[in-house]
Design a protein around this motif. Structure first.
Motif, short mmCIF file in Angstrom:
data_model
loop_
_atom_site.label_atom_id
_atom_site.label_comp_id
_atom_site.label_asym_id
_atom_site.label_seq_id
_atom_site.Cartn_x
_atom_site.Cartn_y
_atom_site.Cartn_z
N ASP A 99 0.87 -1.17 0.00
CA ASP A 99 0.00 0.00 0.00
C ASP A 99 0.91 1.23 0.00
N VAL A 100 0.87 2.00 -1.08
CA VAL A 100 1.78 3.14 -1.22
C VAL A 100 1.66 4.07 -0.01
N ASN A 101 2.80 4.41 0.60
CA ASN A 101 2.87 5.26 1.79
C ASN A 101 2.17 4.64 3.00
N GLY A 102 1.86 3.33 2.92
CA GLY A 102 1.17 2.69 4.04
C GLY A 102 1.77 1.37 4.41
N PHE A 103 0.91 0.36 4.61
CA PHE A 103 1.37 -0.95 5.07
C PHE A 103 2.33 -1.61 4.07
N SER A 104 3.35 -2.27 4.61
CA SER A 104 4.29 -3.02 3.78
C SER A 104 4.65 -4.33 4.47
N LYS A 105 4.41 -5.44 3.79
CA LYS A 105 4.77 -6.75 4.34
C LYS A 105 6.28 -6.87 4.50
N ILE A 106 7.04 -6.28 3.56
CA ILE A 106 8.50 -6.32 3.65
C ILE A 106 8.98 -5.61 4.91
N ASN A 107 8.41 -4.43 5.17
CA ASN A 107 8.78 -3.69 6.39
C ASN A 107 8.41 -4.47 7.64
N ASP A 125 -0.73 -1.03 12.81
CA ASP A 125 -1.66 0.11 12.75
C ASP A 125 -2.00 0.45 11.30
N LYS A 126 -1.00 0.40 10.43
CA LYS A 126 -1.24 0.68 9.00
C LYS A 126 -2.13 -0.39 8.37
N TYR A 127 -1.95 -1.63 8.84
CA TYR A 127 -2.71 -2.74 8.25
C TYR A 127 -4.21 -2.56 8.44
N GLU A 128 -4.60 -1.94 9.55
CA GLU A 128 -6.03 -1.71 9.82
C GLU A 128 -6.68 -0.86 8.74
N LYS A 129 -5.89 0.01 8.10
CA LYS A 129 -6.42 0.89 7.06
C LYS A 129 -6.17 0.33 5.65
N PHE A 130 -5.58 -0.85 5.61
CA PHE A 130 -5.18 -1.46 4.34
C PHE A 130 -6.29 -2.35 3.82
N ASN A 134 -8.29 -12.08 0.70
CA ASN A 134 -7.95 -13.25 1.51
C ASN A 134 -6.51 -13.70 1.35
N SER A 135 -6.02 -13.75 0.10
CA SER A 135 -4.68 -14.30 -0.11
C SER A 135 -3.63 -13.46 0.61
N ILE A 136 -3.75 -12.14 0.58
CA ILE A 136 -2.79 -11.27 1.27
C ILE A 136 -2.93 -11.42 2.78
N HIS A 137 -4.17 -11.51 3.25
CA HIS A 137 -4.41 -11.63 4.69
C HIS A 137 -3.75 -12.89 5.24
N PHE A 138 -3.95 -14.03 4.57
CA PHE A 138 -3.34 -15.27 5.03
C PHE A 138 -1.82 -15.24 4.90
N ASP A 139 -1.34 -14.57 3.86
CA ASP A 139 0.10 -14.46 3.66
C ASP A 139 0.74 -13.71 4.82
N VAL A 140 0.13 -12.59 5.22
CA VAL A 140 0.66 -11.79 6.33
C VAL A 140 0.51 -12.56 7.65
N ALA A 141 -0.62 -13.25 7.82
CA ALA A 141 -0.85 -14.04 9.03
C ALA A 141 0.21 -15.12 9.18
N ASN A 142 0.50 -15.82 8.08
CA ASN A 142 1.51 -16.88 8.14
C ASN A 142 2.90 -16.33 8.43
N LEU A 143 3.17 -15.11 7.92
CA LEU A 143 4.44 -14.46 8.21
C LEU A 143 4.58 -14.21 9.71
N ILE A 144 3.52 -13.67 10.32
CA ILE A 144 3.56 -13.39 11.76
C ILE A 144 3.71 -14.69 12.54
N GLY A 145 2.93 -15.71 12.17
CA GLY A 145 3.02 -17.00 12.85
C GLY A 145 4.41 -17.60 12.80
N LYS A 146 5.05 -17.44 11.67
CA LYS A 146 6.42 -17.95 11.49
C LYS A 146 7.38 -17.31 12.49
#
Length: 408
Positions: A99-107, A125-130, A134-146
């Protein structure tokens, strides 16, 4: 080709991928129209025939029709769909922010890697406005779980995730049916998640989860059992969230099974489950968790012989499996293959869940997929699968699959 036509052709292809079926006949459009109705999205078969080029038309689809196409793929509307395609699919630069100027999975990942938890909080906090799909949500969730597991279930990180609305959805929500090694997830939801959201529904959810986990592994937590029984004294089942209805029936079945009185109540349970599954639109988890609990105690014959519940299971599986590949439908599919498959004519092609689903509960996922493979295997291959599947399920206490696959 103008931009609108290009995007219409693109979304048609994406819908075909989503439902796992080519739409190239009028009969296909009737089927697709019914599938949309299941999600309360109304597009007629004749409109689909024009959109997919089965019948000739020079008129452009109405804006409302385009909005409905986008909603089927979990976008807000047609404009949201176009914006997403333009932002994420017009280039191949995977290093840009989601999300330009917002949430970044890399960050988020590098912040997790170096344990910069202030930066983690900022990204949550940025993710709440992003706007996510589904595919992105699960991708980010799995990253956190890892990284929760890499950091040995870091308490500071678990607290941050519990205090953040995004953290609760991404971790405590997405990983709720996971392997729960050494009761780590049980401790996390009880010690960190629940104090942040101590309302009735969340308390019931956590209590049900812990109670069910214990019973599936052959023990019972009596203080938790007492808490559960106090919570459900004056409960109004019909007004519960569909996930809590499924947990309610799962726990009651497991408690009666542990107390060896389930045989007296099994018919009543099946009647109630079929009643609620019939009146509730989202019924997959009610069916899946009830199937698991009943099979855990060996009530396979009773399930097979209950005509009403099998009709609902068959309808739910066949109507939803190609548009909503959920972990619940994975469980229902396995039950169908062992209890209904041979009763129906034609060839059944089982669907496969990608790693973004059930990633936390990898042990059950492996067992389900091995048991599904066993249905279609032959000769020496089938014998080898049987031997390994039995050993694996016994080792990991996945009794419901053992009773489903190997019990007459």
């Amino acid at each position: 080709m103008n931009e609108t036509k290009k995007h219409i052709k693109q979304i048609c292809t994406q819908i075909e991928v989503s439902v796992n079926r080519k739409i190239n006949s009028y009969q296909d459009t009737i089927w697709l129209s019914d599938l949309f109705k299941d999600k309360k999205i109304l597009i007629s078969a004749s409109t689909f025939a024009r959109i997919f080029g089965i019948t000739n038309s020079k008129t452009k689809p109405y804006k409302a029709t385009l909005d409905n196409l986008a909603k089927f793929l979990d976008y807000k509307d047609w404009e949201n769909y176009i914006n997403y395609q333009s932002k994420y699919h017009s280039h191949t630069n995977t290093f840009l922010n989601e999300d330009v100027n917002g949430f970044s999975k890399i960050n988020l990942e590098i912040a997790l890697l170096v344990k910069n938890y202030e930066a983690v909080k900022l990204e949550l906090d940025k993710y709440e406005k992003f706007i996510t799909i589904n595919s992105i949500h699960f991708d980010v969730a799995n990253l956190i779980g890892k990284y929760v597991k890499i950091n040995n279930y870091d308490n500071e990180l678990l607290i941050i995730l519990a205090k953040s609305a995004a953290g609760r959805r991404l971790f405590y929500g997405c990983f709720v049916d996971e392997n729960n090694e050494n009761n780590y997830f049980t401790k996390a939801i009880y010690n960190y998640y629940l104090p942040q959201v101590p309302d009735f529904e969340n308390t019931l959810f956590v209590t049900c989860y812990i109670l069910a986990q214990k019973i599936y592994f052959g023990t019972i937590d009596y203080p938790i059992l007492n808490s559960y029984q106090n919570l459900i004294k004056d409960i109004d089942i019909e007004n519960l969230h569909y996930h809590l209805i499924s947990r309610y029936f799962e726990c009651n079945i497991l408690i009666d099974g542990t107390n060896k009185i389930l045989h007296k109540n099994v018919e009543n349970y099946l009647n109630l489950i079929s009643h609620f599954a019939f009146i509730k639109q989202k019924n997959e988890w009610l069916l899946a968790r009830s199937i698991k609990a009943l099979l855990h105690f060996g009530f396979k014959k009773e399930l097979i012989n209950h005509k009403k519940i099998n009709e609902i299971i068959l309808t739910s599986l066949m109507k939803k499996r190609k548009s909503n590949n959920s972990a619940a439908l994975y469980i229902i599919q396995l039950y169908y293959l062992y209890c209904n498959y041979n009763l129906n004519n034609g060839t059944y092609h089982p669907f496969y869940l990608s790693n973004e689903y059930l990633q936390g509960n990898s042990k059950e996922k492996i067992a389900i997929e091995s048991a599904t493979t066993y249905v279609f295997a032959k000769g020496k291959n089938q014998k080898l699968i049987k031997q390994n599947l039995q050993e694996y399920c016994k080792l990991n206490k996945i009794n419901w699959i053992l009773n489903l696959v190997f019990k007459e």
